[in-house]
Design an enzyme around this catalytic site. Structure first.
Site, PDB file in Angstrom:
ATOM      1  N   PHE A 122       1.532  -1.069  -6.336  1.00 57.07           N
ATOM      2  CA  PHE A 122       2.212  -0.016  -6.029  1.00 57.07           C
ATOM      3  C   PHE A 122       3.275  -0.566  -4.799  1.00 57.07           C
ATOM      4  O   PHE A 122       2.766  -1.441  -3.721  1.00 57.07           O
ATOM      5  CB  PHE A 122       1.476   1.010  -5.285  1.00 57.07           C
ATOM      6  CG  PHE A 122       2.571   2.322  -4.868  1.00 57.07           C
ATOM      7  CD1 PHE A 122       3.029   2.978  -5.980  1.00 57.07           C
ATOM      8  CD2 PHE A 122       2.679   2.444  -3.696  1.00 57.07           C
ATOM      9  CE1 PHE A 122       4.117   4.158  -5.649  1.00 57.07           C
ATOM     10  CE2 PHE A 122       3.738   3.406  -3.205  1.00 57.07           C
ATOM     11  CZ  PHE A 122       4.416   4.290  -4.001  1.00 57.07           C
ATOM     12  N   ASP A 207       2.891  -7.850   0.221  1.00 58.25           N
ATOM     13  CA  ASP A 207       3.280  -6.398   0.496  1.00 58.25           C
ATOM     14  C   ASP A 207       1.845  -5.880   1.346  1.00 58.25           C
ATOM     15  O   ASP A 207       0.917  -5.711   0.829  1.00 58.25           O
ATOM     16  CB  ASP A 207       3.412  -5.718  -0.651  1.00 58.25           C
ATOM     17  CG  ASP A 207       3.545  -4.182  -0.507  1.00 58.25           C
ATOM     18  OD1 ASP A 207       3.358  -3.644   0.436  1.00 58.25           O
ATOM     19  OD2 ASP A 207       4.086  -3.177  -1.280  1.00 58.25           O
ATOM     20  N   LYS A 236       3.553   1.539   6.965  1.00 56.56           N
ATOM     21  CA  LYS A 236       2.734   2.443   7.300  1.00 56.56           C
ATOM     22  C   LYS A 236       2.032   2.509   8.890  1.00 56.56           C
ATOM     23  O   LYS A 236       2.462   3.292   9.509  1.00 56.56           O
ATOM     24  CB  LYS A 236       1.453   2.411   6.322  1.00 56.56           C
ATOM     25  CG  LYS A 236       1.957   3.174   4.806  1.00 56.56           C
ATOM     26  CD  LYS A 236       0.809   3.164   3.919  1.00 56.56           C
ATOM     27  CE  LYS A 236       1.335   3.955   2.466  1.00 56.56           C
ATOM     28  NZ  LYS A 236       1.619   3.290   1.559  1.00 56.56           N
TER      29      LYS A 236
HETATM   30  C1  LIG Z   1       2.677   3.099   0.653  1.00 59.34           C
HETATM   31  C2  LIG Z   1       2.931   1.952   0.193  1.00 59.34           C
HETATM   32  C3  LIG Z   1       4.360   1.427  -0.258  1.00 59.34           C
HETATM   33  C4  LIG Z   1       5.588   2.543   0.057  1.00 59.34           C
HETATM   34  O1  LIG Z   1       5.867   2.869   1.406  1.00 59.34           O
HETATM   35  P1  LIG Z   1       6.697   3.999   1.465  1.00 59.34           P
HETATM   36  O2  LIG Z   1       6.779   4.261   3.096  1.00 59.34           O
HETATM   37  O3  LIG Z   1       6.271   5.269   1.100  1.00 59.34           O
HETATM   38  O4  LIG Z   1       8.128   3.748   0.980  1.00 59.34           O
HETATM   39  C5  LIG Z   1       4.859   0.300  -0.534  1.00 59.34           C
HETATM   40  N1  LIG Z   1       3.610  -0.552  -0.840  1.00 59.34           N
HETATM   41  C6  LIG Z   1       2.186  -0.252  -0.508  1.00 59.34           C
HETATM   42  C7  LIG Z   1       1.235  -1.413  -0.738  1.00 59.34           C
HETATM   43  C8  LIG Z   1       2.122   1.051  -0.147  1.00 59.34           C
HETATM   44  O5  LIG Z   1       0.766   1.216   0.047  1.00 59.34           O
END
Ligand SMILES: *Cc1c(COP(=O)(O)O)cnc(C)c1O
Length: 383
Positions: A122, A207, A236
């Site tokens: 994700f 990420d 986050k």
């Molecule tokens: C939540 C998340 C995102 C997206 O972040 P947003 O602030 O919602 O755009 C991207 N990568 C990972 C691994 C995430 O957990």
């Protein structure tokens, strides 16, 4: 009456107040929060250091734009750079934006276009990061997607070896797949990505939007392994709930992101920076991080003990305080009952209950959560 787009399947809870790991709703019902606003409130709700940092900045000024020099952006960037192996920071407002910046930078720097990511990953909801996300349900109805994204099975070195060549701009990966099921990457797999990126002149992007900022007991999860990514992305937990994202990259990448190449009106907003500075001053601290590891180990061993005689839990896995309880059946129903029983949790994939308590969680609160999970699942599965 309902004036919102129905993009979220919301819980039937309206929050009245929140403090530490406790949320209280408008009927007075109390919840133990093992979601933390989805790995955002890593210091719990309303940590006093963050509250006063934000209040102080509000008294000075709160938006002037990136046309001005910014000491507070420099200070947060220094904190990030000093605690990672990276050299430069670009601030934005979310995880998707941080990943967008990484993908754009990778294409510009390498002058190549192919991007390899992984199944069940994700990376966000924008066109670029949606294309990077290896899940059909996220793509559904939004095609045609951006071109040149390839999805490979996670933790599969052979598949990666077969796909890599000198047309690859970047490989983007999570060290622990969060939304995909709390699946930790193997040392061998992550090391192989780095090795092949070096060999083919591709950028190695990690990420860390969910795993960064102390969540796994390191400042950044990649530091558990002996890795040297070209780029990491954050969001986050970075601002304790104030919106902020960041992309960190190696020195050599600065030349590809000169004036006018990329930007964000709100990126590095002073209020978010004040929250980030206070957050990082607490989390990027040896004793604090060692405590996260201890609490994570304790949570994992208590959960393992609780379900040792129950075959409906197949595995308890994770890293630091991102923990997954893998179950035989789908978990959506159990998560609803957990909530009714006063514990907030999340799914990760169909069969995994994901726990993301604040890093400031106490041992008493961990014990309480384990008890609720045990009672709830045993009752659920005996029906
Ligand atoms: C939540 C998340 C995102 C997206 O972040 P947003 O602030 O919602 O755009 C991207 N990568 C990972 C691994 C995430 O957990």
């Amino acid at each position: 009456m309902d004036a919102l787009f129905p993009t979220y399947a919301r819980w039937d809870i309206t929050v009245e107040s929140a403090e530490g790991a406790i949320i209280i709703d408008n009927t007075g019902k109390k919840y133990l929060d093992f979601v933390s606003g989805i790995a955002v409130c890593n210091l719990g709700h309303r940590h006093p250091a963050v509250v006063s940092a934000v209040q102080e900045q509000l008294e000075k000024y709160w938006h002037v734009s990136n046309l001005f020099k910014s000491d507070i952006q420099q200070e947060v960037a220094q904190q990030l750079v000093l605690n990672s192996d990276l050299d430069a920071v670009f601030f934005c407002n979310s995880g998707a934006e941080a990943n967008e910046a990484a993908l754009k930078l990778a294409r510009k720097y390498t002058q190549k276009s192919k991007v390899i990511t992984f199944k069940q990953s994700f990376h966000g909801r924008t066109f670029g990061t949606m294309a990077a996300t290896g899940q059909e349900k996220i793509h559904s109805g939004f095609g045609p997607l951006l071109h040149e994204f390839v999805y490979l099975p996670y933790n599969d070195c052979d598949a990666l070896e077969r796909e890599m060549d000198d047309t690859v701009a970047a490989v983007m990966v999570e060290v622990v797949q969060g939304e995909g099921g709390v699946i930790p990457g193997t040392k061998e797999f992550l090391g192989k990505i780095e090795e092949l990126c070096l060999q083919y002149g591709s950028l190695f992007i990690i990420d860390e939007v969910q795993t960064g900022i102390g969540r796994t007991g390191k400042a950044f999860a990649y530091q558990q392994y002996n890795l040297s990514p070209d780029i990491i992305t954050l969001a986050k937990g970075l601002g304790s709930g104030l919106p902020v994202g960041a992309m960190l990259g190696k020195e050599k990448l600065k030349e590809a992101f000169g004036p006018g190449t990329h930007g964000s009106t709100f990126g590095g907003n002073p209020i978010s920076m004040a929250a980030a500075k206070a957050t990082l001053s607490i989390i990027f601290n040896k004793e604090f991080l060692a405590d996260v590891v201890k609490k994570g180990d304790y949570l994992q061993s208590e959960l393992t003990k609780a379900f040792i005689d129950q075959d409906f839990v197949t595995e308890v896995r994770g890293s630091g305080l991102i923990m997954g309880i893998a179950c035989q059946n789908e978990v959506a129903g159990s998560i609803t009952v957990l909530r009714e029983n006063g514990l907030l949790t999340l799914p990760a994939g169909a069969n995994v209950i994901r726990l993301l308590p604040p890093l400031t969680i106490t041992y008493e609160e961990i014990n309480e959560a384990v008890q609720i999970i045990k009672n709830t699942l045993v009752a659920e599965y005996s029906n």
